[in-house]
Structure formats: C-alpha cells, structure tokens
Design a protein around this motif. Structure first.
Motif, PDB file in Angstrom:
ATOM      1  N   LYS A 119     -17.553 -16.252 -17.267  1.00  0.00           N
ATOM      2  CA  LYS A 119     -18.318 -15.971 -16.051  1.00  0.00           C
ATOM      3  C   LYS A 119     -17.425 -15.310 -15.007  1.00  0.00           C
ATOM      4  O   LYS A 119     -16.256 -15.667 -14.841  1.00  0.00           O
ATOM      5  N   ASN A 120     -17.992 -14.360 -14.283  1.00  0.00           N
ATOM      6  CA  ASN A 120     -17.323 -13.744 -13.132  1.00  0.00           C
ATOM      7  C   ASN A 120     -18.230 -13.897 -11.924  1.00  0.00           C
ATOM      8  O   ASN A 120     -19.373 -13.425 -11.936  1.00  0.00           O
ATOM      9  N   GLU A 121     -17.713 -14.538 -10.886  1.00  0.00           N
ATOM     10  CA  GLU A 121     -18.492 -14.762  -9.675  1.00  0.00           C
ATOM     11  C   GLU A 121     -17.728 -14.215  -8.477  1.00  0.00           C
ATOM     12  O   GLU A 121     -16.490 -14.225  -8.440  1.00  0.00           O
ATOM     13  N   LYS A 122     -18.456 -13.783  -7.469  1.00  0.00           N
ATOM     14  CA  LYS A 122     -17.846 -13.195  -6.286  1.00  0.00           C
ATOM     15  C   LYS A 122     -17.119 -14.246  -5.440  1.00  0.00           C
ATOM     16  O   LYS A 122     -17.543 -15.391  -5.348  1.00  0.00           O
ATOM     17  N   THR A 123     -16.021 -13.814  -4.823  1.00  0.00           N
ATOM     18  CA  THR A 123     -15.339 -14.622  -3.827  1.00  0.00           C
ATOM     19  C   THR A 123     -14.855 -13.678  -2.740  1.00  0.00           C
ATOM     20  O   THR A 123     -15.091 -12.476  -2.807  1.00  0.00           O
ATOM     21  N   ASN A 124     -14.230 -14.208  -1.710  1.00  0.00           N
ATOM     22  CA  ASN A 124     -13.768 -13.365  -0.609  1.00  0.00           C
ATOM     23  C   ASN A 124     -12.259 -13.470  -0.484  1.00  0.00           C
ATOM     24  O   ASN A 124     -11.735 -14.394   0.124  1.00  0.00           O
ATOM     25  N   THR A 125     -11.572 -12.519  -1.075  1.00  0.00           N
ATOM     26  CA  THR A 125     -10.109 -12.533  -1.060  1.00  0.00           C
ATOM     27  C   THR A 125      -9.561 -12.354   0.344  1.00  0.00           C
ATOM     28  O   THR A 125      -8.513 -12.902   0.689  1.00  0.00           O
TER      29      THR A 125
END
Length: 392
Positions: A209-215
C-alpha cells in the motif's frame, strides 16, 4: 467468514507524521488486528521518544528492533545517537533492550519470521539476499537451523518493497513468501509505504500500500527544533510545492561510475550557480578514504570534523577558492567516480542551499525564486545525455 488483517511496517525513523498517516489508515479498518513493526522506528525526525511510547503501549503492535535501535543501546562515536539516548532516558533504554532483533510469531495458523537488515540494498537477487541473511547474520542461531520452516519471512529494508515466493531445491521443505514492506518515510515521494495481509479462510491476499503523507511538516518540525541540518537533508526531502519556486529535487538516474561521461556539464553548471551564494560546505565521506579526507582538510583552511557513525565522518568548513576549485573541477576520483558520498552547501546564515546524495543520485536545490528555478530547469534541459526524474 470474517476476514482477519495485519499490517507490516518498517523504518519509521522518528517521523511521527508518517506514523500518524499510517495509523489513520489502520484505525479506519477495524479488521486490522495486528501491526508488525520490523524496526528502525528510532531516527532523526524529532519524535523518537513519542514513537517508542506509542508502539510499546498500543496492543496491536508486535515490535522488533533494527540497526538504529542497536546504535541507541550501544552508542560509540555517533553524536546523533547519543542525543536520542539522552532524550530517551535510562528507563526507556532498558525497555528497548528487552525488544528482540529477530522474532518468530504464529498468527492465523501461519508461522512468521521477523527481522531487519540494511545490507541488501545492493543485492538485486532475492536468492542472494536470503542466503546472505542466514549465512552472514544468523548462521550460528537456531533460526538458521530451522531454515525453510516459515510461511512468511518478513524483513525491513529501507527503500525495498517486495512480495516474492522463494523455493530452493533440493533442500526445500516448503515454499516461503518473503515480504519487505518498504518504509514509512519515503520522503521524495510524499507517501508512506506498508504491506497489508488479509486472511480469509485458506485465501491470503498480500498488498503493498502507498498512502499520502505530508513530508513538509516533518521538515518544518526538524527546523523548529534547531536540529542539525544534516538530519534534514539526509533523511527528509521537501518539495517544490508552488511549481515555479521553492525546492527542486532532481534524481540522476545514472551509474555513478559514468558520472564524468553523462553528468559533467550539469554538475559544473549547477555548482557554479549555487556557489555564488554559498559560504559553507560539508562533506560526508567513508572513514577508509584517508586520501580524500586529507585533500579536504588541506583545502579547508578552517574546518570541523566529527563521526556520523562507525563508517562515515563529516567534514565541514568555510568555502574558499581551493574548495570552489575542488567542487567545480576536481570532484572525480581516479576511477572517474564522484569523490564524496554526500555534500551540502549553506548560505551565510547556514541555511541549506544545495545537497547531493551520491548513492541515491538526488540533487536538492532549496529556496529558489521564480528566476532561479527557471535557470536551474534550463541547465537540466541543456545537459546532453542527462537521464533524470524531477520531483515537483
């Protein structure tokens, strides 16, 4: 029949924002009963203590430790590890020592082996990785003696996500599925990566799974804590979020031994441009390269040196004409490969202007206005034979 699920993660590296993005996903799915954590949850993101407290109190987590945790428990000349150790305090250190580095578990009538290793990034053959893993790391343990008795071998390794079936004849006793879940701080992609397993009777579904985050939040946090800029550039990138200004990240898709042939023009034009505003420079080099270290020290009239870990040291100093010549003309070794494993350039206020990570092939240009951004993109466009990817 009710489906049972478990999630597999690795390499949180102190990034609470990434962990929270993962937990948002997990908390939204009540069928996920377990989280298998394959180590390297401690890192330079500023939240190591908070992450440790969370993963050791959340009953869903099954944890092992990785190289980062070993360094905290057994610090040598690594100043970052010593800093995190002081932040942890002795009670947490003792609790950390009770978490195993390798673990066998049984869930849903399946047998799992959990481990962490960073040694396999350069081994493209799955079979080679598995053999190295058992022969080199666990050859004297009962795990090695029990080879090929697991349904699933789970290993943490930054940057690798894979699901493969491994069968070796004639010694096979059973096929094994090998899983590496990727990592939770895939900084240049602004996503987190993990593995989800769903058990429904005799059927097992495995998904990466690839999920968005805020680097960007992580970078802002590190900067607000006045942490070493090296931690920012080494562990977290940040993005050209405005499109025509901000940060430009370019990944050079090259074999480093071909640097002089394909990337000479791009490198020299970029360095010449960035050096106009740079006043300080830093280099990351293997300790064994004494000749390269000596050259740096002779070029830098005033410098500081410290050990990043047992294998690498960092040399920093003020830029002068000798350093400019080194960066723009003498940046290749006798094999025509780039000399240093990492460099960074800072302005007069010691803000990061540029960084280059040799083995990732990633150049990061920071704080570019519209004019500078346009100029950098023109350099890229004019560079013959440049093979690259731009992150924007």
């Amino acid at each position: 029949m009710k489906a049972n699920k478990l999630a597999i993660i690795s390499d949180i590296n102190g990034n609470m924002y990434a962990l929270n993005s993962f937990l948002d996903y997990v908390n939204a799915d009540p069928q996920i009963e377990y989280v298998i954590n394959l180590g390297n949850f401690i890192g330079y993101g500023g939240f190591s203590k908070e992450i440790f407290d969370l993963i050791t109190t959340d009953q869903r987590f099954i944890n092992i430790i990785g190289p980062n945790e070993y360094r905290i428990m057994n610090p040598k000349d690594d100043k970052d590890s010593m800093s995190i150790r002081e932040e942890f305090g002795e009670p947490r250190i003792q609790q950390l020592k009770n978490i195993p580095g390798v673990m066998e578990i049984q869930l849903y009538d399946k047998k799992f082996l959990m481990m962490h290793s960073n040694r396999y990034l350069d081994s493209y053959s799955l079979e080679k990785r598995l053999k190295f893993l058992f022969m080199d790391e666990y050859k004297d343990t009962h795990y090695a003696q029990q080879h090929f008795v697991y349904d699933y071998i789970l290993y943490g390794c930054r940057g690798i996500s894979e699901v493969s079936t491994y069968i070796e004849q004639p010694f096979k006793r059973k096929a094994e599925v090998i899983i590496s879940p990727g990592d939770l701080y895939m900084h240049f992609y602004n996503t987190i990566c993990f593995c989800l397993m769903e058990f429904n009777g005799s059927k097992v579904d495995i998904t990466i799974k690839n999920e968005k985050t805020n680097t960007n939040k992580m970078v802002e946090k590190i900067i607000s804590m006045n942490r070493d800029h090296i931690s920012v550039l080494s562990n977290y990138g940040y993005f050209n979020v405005d499109g025509d200004k901000g940060t430009l990240i370019i990944e050079l898709l090259h074999d480093e031994t071909m640097f002089s042939q394909y990337y000479k023009h791009f490198w020299e034009q970029s360095i010449e441009f960035i050096l106009k505003e740079a006043e300080y420079v830093g280099f990351d080099i293997p300790k064994k390269d004494e000749k390269i270290a000596k050259e740096l020290k002779e070029s830098l009239l005033v410098y500081s040196e410290h050990n990043r870990n047992r294998e690498f040291c960092q040399i920093e100093g003020k830029i002068n004409d000798a350093v400019k010549k080194l960066l723009s003309k003498n940046y290749l070794d006798q094999d025509q490969s780039f000399k240093w494993s990492e460099i960074w350039l800072l302005d007069k206020n010691k803000n990061l202007l540029f960084s280059f990570l040799k083995y990732d092939g990633k150049c990061q240009f920071c704080d570019l206005d519209e004019e500078k951004m346009a100029y950098m993109k023109s350099i890229v466009a004019k560079s013959d034979q440049l093979i690259y990817r731009v992150y924007e």
